[in-house]
Design an enzyme around this catalytic site. Sequence first.
Site, PDB file in Angstrom:
ATOM      1  N   LYS A 409     -15.467 -77.232 -27.949  1.00 54.24           N
ATOM      2  CA  LYS A 409     -15.776 -75.578 -27.842  1.00 54.24           C
ATOM      3  C   LYS A 409     -14.352 -75.002 -28.753  1.00 54.24           C
ATOM      4  CE  LYS A 409     -16.150 -75.287 -23.607  1.00 54.24           C
ATOM      5  NZ  LYS A 409     -16.380 -74.548 -22.218  1.00 54.24           N
ATOM      6  N   THR A 443     -15.143 -62.186 -22.917  1.00 55.16           N
ATOM      7  CA  THR A 443     -15.336 -63.646 -22.742  1.00 55.16           C
ATOM      8  C   THR A 443     -15.020 -64.283 -21.547  1.00 55.16           C
ATOM      9  OG1 THR A 443     -12.806 -63.949 -23.414  1.00 55.16           O
ATOM     10  CG2 THR A 443     -14.498 -63.680 -25.319  1.00 55.16           C
ATOM     11  N   GLY A 445     -15.886 -66.211 -18.445  1.00 59.33           N
ATOM     12  CA  GLY A 445     -17.310 -67.106 -18.134  1.00 59.33           C
ATOM     13  C   GLY A 445     -18.058 -67.640 -19.244  1.00 59.33           C
ATOM     14  N   THR A 446     -17.373 -67.558 -20.463  1.00 57.35           N
ATOM     15  CA  THR A 446     -18.281 -68.081 -21.456  1.00 57.35           C
ATOM     16  C   THR A 446     -18.739 -69.318 -21.470  1.00 57.35           C
ATOM     17  OG1 THR A 446     -16.183 -68.217 -22.715  1.00 57.35           O
ATOM     18  CG2 THR A 446     -17.622 -66.454 -23.294  1.00 57.35           C
ATOM     19  N   GLY A 447     -17.512 -70.283 -20.775  1.00 56.02           N
ATOM     20  CA  GLY A 447     -17.659 -71.680 -20.670  1.00 56.02           C
ATOM     21  C   GLY A 447     -18.705 -71.943 -19.662  1.00 56.02           C
ATOM     22  N   CYS A 448     -18.645 -71.318 -18.445  1.00 52.75           N
ATOM     23  CA  CYS A 448     -19.543 -71.369 -17.151  1.00 52.75           C
ATOM     24  C   CYS A 448     -20.962 -71.006 -17.898  1.00 52.75           C
ATOM     25  CB  CYS A 448     -19.166 -70.596 -16.425  1.00 52.75           C
ATOM     26  SG  CYS A 448     -17.501 -70.464 -15.584  1.00 52.75           S
TER      27      CYS A 448
END
Length: 738
Positions: A409, A443, A445-448
């Site tokens: 990512k 941004t 919590g974008t990965g979650c």
Amino acid sequence: MSARRALDLSLTLVTDAAQCGARGVASVVADAVAGGVRTVQLRDKAASDTEVLRQLEALADAIDGRATLLVNDRLEVVAAARRAGLPVDGVHLGQGDVPVLRARDVLGADAIVGLTANTAAHLEVVERMPRGTVDYLGVGVIRPTATKPDHPPALGIEGFARIAAANPLPCVAIGGVRAEDVADLRAAGAAGVAVVSAVCAAADPRAAAQEFARAWTNRERRPAASGAVRPPQATVPRVLSIAGSDPSGGAGIQADLKAIAATGGYGMAVITALTAQNTRGVRAVHVPPATFLAEQLDAIADDIAVDAVKIGMLANTEVIRTVGDWLARTRPPVVVLDPVMVATSGDRLLDADAEAALRDLLPHADLVTPNLAELAVLAGADAPAGTWSEAIAQAEALSATTGVRVLAKGGHLGGADAPDALVDAASARLVEYPGERIATTATHGTGCSLSSAIATRRAATGDWETAVAEARRWLRESLRHGETLRVGGGHGPVHHFAGLWERGGLATAPTPAEVEADWWDGIADVRRGIDELPFIRGLADGTLEREPFRFYLAQDALYLRDYARVLAVAAALAPDATAQAFWARSAEGAIAGELELHRSWLGRTTAPPDPAPATTAYLDHLAAAGARVDYPVLIAALLPCFQLYADLGARLAAGEFGPAALDPAHPYASWLATYADPGFAVANRQAIDLVSATAAHATPEVRERMRRAHRRSSEHELAFFAAPLTTSAIAPGEEVPA
Ligand SMILES: Nc1ncnc2c1ncn2[C@@H]1O[C@H](COP(=O)(O)OP(=O)(O)O)[C@@H](O)[C@H]1O
Ligand SMILES: Cc1ncc(COP(=O)(O)O)c(N)n1
Ligand SMILES: [Mg+2]
């Protein structure tokens, strides 16, 4: 046993006493279950009922709750064993055994009933049975086998795929299945495979079972077999998030549930840890006992078939081990691991000494989604990648050493781009997803959110590359709208439902029938006002003077001519042929109505009067709606002219305003008849249906403008009906014929 255990058909062992030999069936079963067998079917055609009962006791001990226990045929013994309290879960019946309907009857709803089916004719019979009669089908044989010398012709994997696709029941492939067939059978839609001699006759039954179990789990790492496509899942994917809690709602479990729901899944959540955090940072972490984590996980697995698992914050080594053990036991079909180590705010979410344990968890995952810092740790690099090509190189190294797919990512890259890349060393594939960086502070919590959306879309579509593309498209839309939520002063959350709400997909969106009722209720005061007008009362009982009636008719003729023009605009703007034809027909009907008024009431020679203020106001309102080229609002404005007249006509004709309206000698009888006309009632219904369906599917904002236009037109109707007895200047004219 209050509820039946979750049926896991992934690896079924069908016993064969001769092949188990001196070791005994129970000892082979114990080994096979330790190796990964999840369902055991006792098959012994030669044994007496008493012997089968004794064997079941021994098998129950050997299995010790780790697998489902079924018996081939022998319905009466199964019933007796269950009555005696033995943990026997059900029966598997062949086409020549007792009918499955009878088995369901005898064993009850919570027993498992399986059926052998290998032809289209067998499927047809099953289809006609009540739902819930059969739990799964045994479909075979796949390859010619010596275990069942009288077997039907071998289906091969393609024949199996056809049967699996032709019915909704879970299908277990049985008959000559080899470990190398397992991945293809799973791709062909198998709910599992059943083995006999491959395990019963093996020197090491445990190792043999393990080989099949691994082949089942690892099928994703193999290139897809050509032509063997798993049919897309018809039901809503059941997606479990195993992660930490973020009370501010932007990351962790809270983000996962929103992301799963927004992308079309049913979300479940097992909480590994609690954080005290907000958009600015993490203040404290509390990790509940791992035993309780295991309790939560088992509660899910014992009851619910999980289609995909997303794993987030794991806090420490003990938590990682607990989740790893559970994955090894339950082997969910899709596992996405977001290796959360450090929050966007820079706070640690994983103990430093747990990084090695996290690396050991990778083999349980199908996809791992590290950000740049996490990727460097997992790949054993000295420092996070500074360029995108460095990041891809690290992802390739990680995928090559672990055999796991990696999504690299680019969220933390400097620069104008935020690309991602899906790397799979096993199939030597690299798919890049380019994307401009979105200028936003939202941004958190974008990965979650991304990993949950990928798990959901992978379960829904059956394809990783599609899943990543769909999840990214959704996340980017959510990122763009994040700041509108105005949550917190730090890195705020993304707006998980931005796209859904924008497109009017709110769960609170009304049905067309609700719109109709809502709008109708919303003009109750206007309708009451019309009913109470002296004009309407006089019209109903026949006491209305000719002059105001004639005034009304002349204004109505004026009105209808322009109303027809606005209906024609609606026809021009209509989105489909049905609506276009309806509005065009209505335009013609309005002109015909105007001509008819002149023919039967007003006379051809009458010079048209000036429009009264109420008429002008109403027509201006309609013309404005037409001029805005706003189809939904325009048709909402057109509706009351249908709706209020049809309602009034029907109620007059029903005698609701007194019996006089029903008298054939009523002075305006033929006029009253036109509004109670069944043809007009049909047109009214079509108009209501068209308008309410358009409103139900519109965004909340458009729906509200439609409602206001509808209400405004209704108010104009009231004024229009009031005008004949309140407007002073009544144009003189000819006598109105009775
Ligand atoms: N400003 C941004 N614009 C567009 N996409 C972004 C932006 N920030 C993050 N992303 C995307 O969000 C997802 C999460 O990535 P990243 O921020 O690297 O991970 P994490 O949230 O785990 O630290 C990736 O798909 C990444 O490309
Ligand atoms: C409970 C919890 N889990 C995970 C994250 C990481 O968030 P991000 O998606 O921004 O990497 C977080 N901040 N809190
Ligand atoms: Mg992250």
